[in-house]
Write an enzyme that holds these catalytic residues in place. Structure first.
Site, PDB file in Angstrom:
ATOM      1  N   THR A  64       0.931  -1.158  -0.082  1.00  0.00           N
ATOM      2  CA  THR A  64      -0.065   0.051   0.030  1.00  0.00           C
ATOM      3  C   THR A  64       1.010   1.429  -0.113  1.00  0.00           C
ATOM      4  OG1 THR A  64      -1.591  -1.188   1.133  1.00  0.00           O
ATOM      5  CG2 THR A  64      -1.993   1.384   1.077  1.00  0.00           C
ATOM      6  N   LYS A 113       0.211   5.140   8.409  1.00  0.00           N
ATOM      7  CA  LYS A 113       0.746   5.608   7.251  1.00  0.00           C
ATOM      8  C   LYS A 113      -0.153   5.799   6.092  1.00  0.00           C
ATOM      9  CE  LYS A 113       1.750   2.043   4.594  1.00  0.00           C
ATOM     10  NZ  LYS A 113       0.978   1.000   3.945  1.00  0.00           N
ATOM     11  N   LYS A 168      -7.179   2.045  -2.769  1.00  0.00           N
ATOM     12  CA  LYS A 168      -6.738   1.249  -1.516  1.00  0.00           C
ATOM     13  C   LYS A 168      -6.860   2.528  -0.428  1.00  0.00           C
ATOM     14  CE  LYS A 168      -5.002  -1.086   1.405  1.00  0.00           C
ATOM     15  NZ  LYS A 168      -6.017  -2.054   2.421  1.00  0.00           N
TER      16      LYS A 168
END
Ligand code: NAP
Length: 287
Positions: A96, A239, A171
Site C-alpha cells: 500500500t 501511514k 486502496k
C-alpha cells in the site's frame, strides 16, 4: 508450470507467497530479514540473496512491502528489483503506497523494458492466509492477465481499475474509511464504559442492526479482551491515513473526519503502539 518471485515476507507477504506454493507454482523468495525465508524454503521455495536475483530469474515478481520508503528501497537499491528487470519481465507491487510512488516505480521498470502493475490488497492477515483478499490492480492490462492465475490464488476478487495510480488511490480511500470507522468505534466503546454500560452490550446492539460489520464483530471482541496482537500493524494504518489525507490535500477535498482520526493514530504511535494491531488506537483514546 509458471514460476513467480515474491519480495517481502511480513504478516501479509508470507501467507500470500505460501498460497502460491500450495497452488503448485515454483516460487523464489527474498526478505530483508533473511530468517523469515526459512518457513517458505521448507515448503519448497527457492531463496534468493537479493531482489535483483529474484526479478532476474522470474518472469513475474510480486512485492509486498511496508510503505513507500520500503517499496522504493527494494526497487532502487544497488542490488534491488530494478537491476534484474529486463525486456518483458513483470513487476507487481502489492504494497500500500501513494500513487506517486507507484508511478515512479512503474516508470523506472518501463524504462528498462519491463512491465508494471500496482495491486494493493484489501483484507488482513486471515484473508491473506485463506487466499480471500480483494486485489485492486491497475497499470498494464497484459501483465494483469498474465499474473491472474497467481492473483486468483491470493484473492477472491481481482479487480482491474485502469491506469496506474487508480489501485493505490482506491486502496487509500478504503483504508481511510476503515481507520475512521475504527476510531469512532473505539470512542463509542470508551464512552459506553464511562457511562457504566457493558462493552459486550454495545457490541451486541451494534451487531443486531444496520451498523453490523465483520470488522466491528472481530475487533470488538479482541478490544474487549485487551488482545492487540497485530493482524494489521497500527504504524501501517497511520501511514495509510497520512497518505489519504495528503491525497485529499492534493485534490482539494476536505477530510475533517479522516484528519482527526489520523491524529488518534499518531498519538497511538507516540504511546509506543506502532507494532500492535491498529485496533490498539483504543488505548490512545482511553489514555
Ligand atoms: P509487515 O508485517 O510489517 O511486513 C513489512 C515487510 O516490508 C517485511 O517483509 C519487511 O521486511 C519489509 N520492509 C520494511 N521496510 C523495508 C526496507 N526498508 N527494505 C526492505 N524491506 C522492508 O507488514 P504487512 O502487514 O505484511 O503489510 C505489508 C503491506 O501490505 C503494507 O503496505 C500494508 O499497509 C499492506 N497491507 C497490510 C494489511 C494487514 O492487514 N496487515 C492489509 C492490507 C494491506 P523485514 O521482515 O526485514 O522487516
Amino acid at each position: 508450470m509458471q514460476s513467480f518471485g515474491f519480495l517481502g515476507l511480513g504478516i501479509m507477504g508470507a501467507p500470500m507467497a505460501k498460497n502460491l506454493l500450495k497452488a503448485g507454482f515454483a516460487v523464489t523468495v527474498w526478505n530483508r530479514s533473511p530468517e523469515k525465508c526459512a518457513e517458505l524454503a521448507a515448503l519448497g521455495a527457492k531463496v534468493a540473496a537479493a531482489p535483483a536475483e529474484v526479478t532476474g530469474s522470474c518472469a513475474v515478481t510480486f512485492a509486498m512491502l511496508a510503505d513507500p520508503a520500503a517499496a522504493e528501497a527494494v526497487c532502487f537499491a544497488p542490488d534491488g528489483a530494478l537491476q534484474g528487470i529486463g525486456a518483458g519481465r513483470g513487476y507487481v507491487d502489492m504494497s500500500t503506497v501513494d500513487a506517486a510512488t507507484s508511478q515512479k516505480i512503474g516508470a523506472a521498470i518501463a524504462f528498462k523494458g519491463g512491465r508494471f502493475l500496482e495491486a494493493p490488497v484489501s483484507g488482513s492477515k486471515k484473508p491473506a492466509e485463506d487466499g480471500t483478499l480483494i486485489i485492486l490492480a491497475a497499470g498494464e492490462r497484459e501483465l494483469f492477465d498474465e499474473a491472474l492465475p497467481a492473483l486468483e490464488k491470493m484473492g477472491k476478487k481481482c479487480l482491474f481499475l485502469g491506469e496506474l495510480g487508480n489501485g493505490a488511490r482506491m486502496k487509500l480511500i478504503v483504508n481511510m474509511v476503515m481507520g475512521g470507522m475504527m476510531t469512532i468505534f473505539c470512542e463509542g466503546l470508551a464512552l459506553a464504559a464511562k457511562a457504566g454500560l457493558r462493552s459486550s452490550s454495545l457490541l451486541d446492539v451494534l451487531d443486531a442492526g444496520a451498523l453490523a460489520n465483520p470488522m466491528f464483530k472481530l475487533k470488538g471482541a479482541q478490544i474487549v479482551q485487551g488482545n492487540f496482537a497485530p493482524a494489521f500493524p497500527l504504524k501501517h494504518m497511520q501511514k495509510d491515513m497520512r497518505l489519504a489525507v495528503a491525497l485529499g490535500d492534493a485534490l482539494g477535498q476536505p477530510l475533517f473526519a479522516a484528519a482527526t482520526a489520523n491524529e488518534s493514530f499518531k498519538k497511538a504511535k507516540a504511546l509506543g503502539l506502532s507494532d500492535d494491531d491498529f485496533s490498539a488506537v483504543f488505548q490512545a483514546i482511553t489514555s
